[in-house]
Design an enzyme around this catalytic site. Structure first.
Site, PDB file in Angstrom:
ATOM      1  N   ASP A   1      -0.420   4.822  -0.978  1.00 53.08           N
ATOM      2  CA  ASP A   1       0.486   5.950  -1.181  1.00 53.08           C
ATOM      3  C   ASP A   1      -0.258   7.180  -0.682  1.00 53.08           C
ATOM      4  O   ASP A   1      -1.352   7.495  -1.182  1.00 53.08           O
ATOM      5  CB  ASP A   1       0.808   6.132  -2.664  1.00 53.08           C
ATOM      6  CG  ASP A   1       1.736   5.058  -3.211  1.00 53.08           C
ATOM      7  OD1 ASP A   1       2.087   4.123  -2.459  1.00 53.08           O
ATOM      8  OD2 ASP A   1       2.100   5.145  -4.393  1.00 53.08           O
TER       9      ASP A   1
ATOM     10  N   HIS B   1      -5.144  -0.771  -0.155  1.00 56.57           N
ATOM     11  CA  HIS B   1      -4.829  -2.172   0.118  1.00 56.57           C
ATOM     12  C   HIS B   1      -4.946  -2.470   1.612  1.00 56.57           C
ATOM     13  O   HIS B   1      -5.186  -1.572   2.428  1.00 56.57           O
ATOM     14  CB  HIS B   1      -3.421  -2.479  -0.388  1.00 56.57           C
ATOM     15  CG  HIS B   1      -3.282  -2.349  -1.875  1.00 56.57           C
ATOM     16  ND1 HIS B   1      -2.951  -3.406  -2.698  1.00 56.57           N
ATOM     17  CD2 HIS B   1      -3.422  -1.274  -2.715  1.00 56.57           C
ATOM     18  CE1 HIS B   1      -2.895  -3.007  -3.961  1.00 56.57           C
ATOM     19  NE2 HIS B   1      -3.174  -1.703  -3.994  1.00 56.57           N
TER      20      HIS B   1
ATOM     21  N   SER C   1      -8.903  11.235  -1.864  1.00 57.96           N
ATOM     22  CA  SER C   1      -9.591  11.334  -0.592  1.00 57.96           C
ATOM     23  C   SER C   1      -8.688  10.903   0.552  1.00 57.96           C
ATOM     24  O   SER C   1      -7.483  11.109   0.503  1.00 57.96           O
ATOM     25  CB  SER C   1     -10.887  10.531  -0.603  1.00 57.96           C
ATOM     26  OG  SER C   1     -11.739  10.988   0.414  1.00 57.96           O
TER      27      SER C   1
END
Length: 286
Positions: free
Chosen positions: A89, A146, A252
């Protein structure tokens, strides 16, 4: 005011401040921790209905909250084999071609792919004339990272560096930001060739964790460290598309590099686009 915000980062004790915040974020402070989490949820409008554990009191430390799991099925992964999916996301900061070893950082700023990858010329050449994308994770985002595709881990590189903020303001004003900040470079072999997934540290990012290595940063010293992994056998590390590979303890940036002619970005990709883990990111070229 923007100049003050950027300029102050040059004289702040970046590493000391980050270590201090990291200790506080990992401390079990009971009601104080819960109050901080509640404030954070309100301040950044975090949708806790998506979280596996929605009650702030469930989390013993702020770090546990920050890397919270999502409920099963909240981020379905596109299963079509030719589709590469978003690894997190985030927000699309930049994307495009790697030209003459250069990646766009922001308007009027670019930087070297070789420097990003820890100074390895041979590795950088694997991505000559390829493509890249830079994805910024804000404080409100889900902070597990991921895999965008199936891959086998070939190499991990830890590159020491500064800890500037990686928000859009800093990216637009600090030269070579992503090639000067502390980072972990992960090189995967895939069906379309090599793929780099770079996790970039930032101010008050307490650590970067990887599922196969645990906490990778921040070690002491200024040396670049490299770990090589076998492609086959019991010690080979394989990932399926959509599997978790790492996480940030505080926000980050993730940068992906792809080789020449390997992929085509999805038509939906655009600057400042909000991304969702598991949705279409690019397509593998035949």
């Amino acid at each position: 005011m923007d100049k003050i915000k950027v300029g102050a980062q040059y004289w702040l004790p970046q590493h000391s401040l980050t270590r201090l915040v990291g200790r506080l974020a990992s401390a079990k402070l009971g009601a104080v921790t819960t109050s901080i989490i509640r404030w954070f949820i309100k301040q950044y409008k975090i949708n806790m209905d998506e979280a596996l554990h929605s009650d702030p009191q469930h989390f013993k430390t702020f770090n546990e909250f920050f890397v919270r799991e999502l409920k099963p099925g909240m981020r379905p992964v596109v299963e079509e084999e030719s589709v590469i999916v978003h690894p997190a996301d985030a927000c699309v900061s930049q994307f495009g071609l790697i030209q003459n070893d250069r990646l766009i950082q922001a308007k009027n700023h670019d930087y070297s792919a070789r420097d990003l990858l820890g100074g390895d010329l041979n590795l950088a050449e694997e991505f000559t004339d390829g493509q890249f994308a830079t994805l910024y994770l804000s404080p409100s985002d889900y902070h597990r990272v991921h895999m965008p595709c199936d891959g086998t881990l070939r190499q991990m590189i830890y590159v020491p560096g500064d800890l500037f903020s990686v928000n859009p303001l800093t990216a637009a004003n600090v030269e070579n930001l992503f090639a000067r900040n502390e980072r972990v470079v992960c090189i995967f072999d895939t069906e379309f060739g090599p793929m780099a997934q770079v996790l970039v540290g930032a101010t008050i990012v307490g650590s970067i964790e990887l599922v196969w290595a645990g906490t990778v940063t921040p070690p002491t010293g200024n040396s670049v460290y490299r770990w090589d992994y076998p492609s086959e056998g019991d010690k080979a590390i394989h990932f399926k598309k959509g599997e978790e590979m790492g996480r940030f303890k505080l926000g980050s940036t993730v940068i992906n590099l792809f080789p020449k002619g390997a992929i085509e970005f999805a038509s939906s990709m655009q600057l400042e686009q909000t991304t969702r883990l598991g949705t279409a990111y690019a397509h593998i070229q035949e």
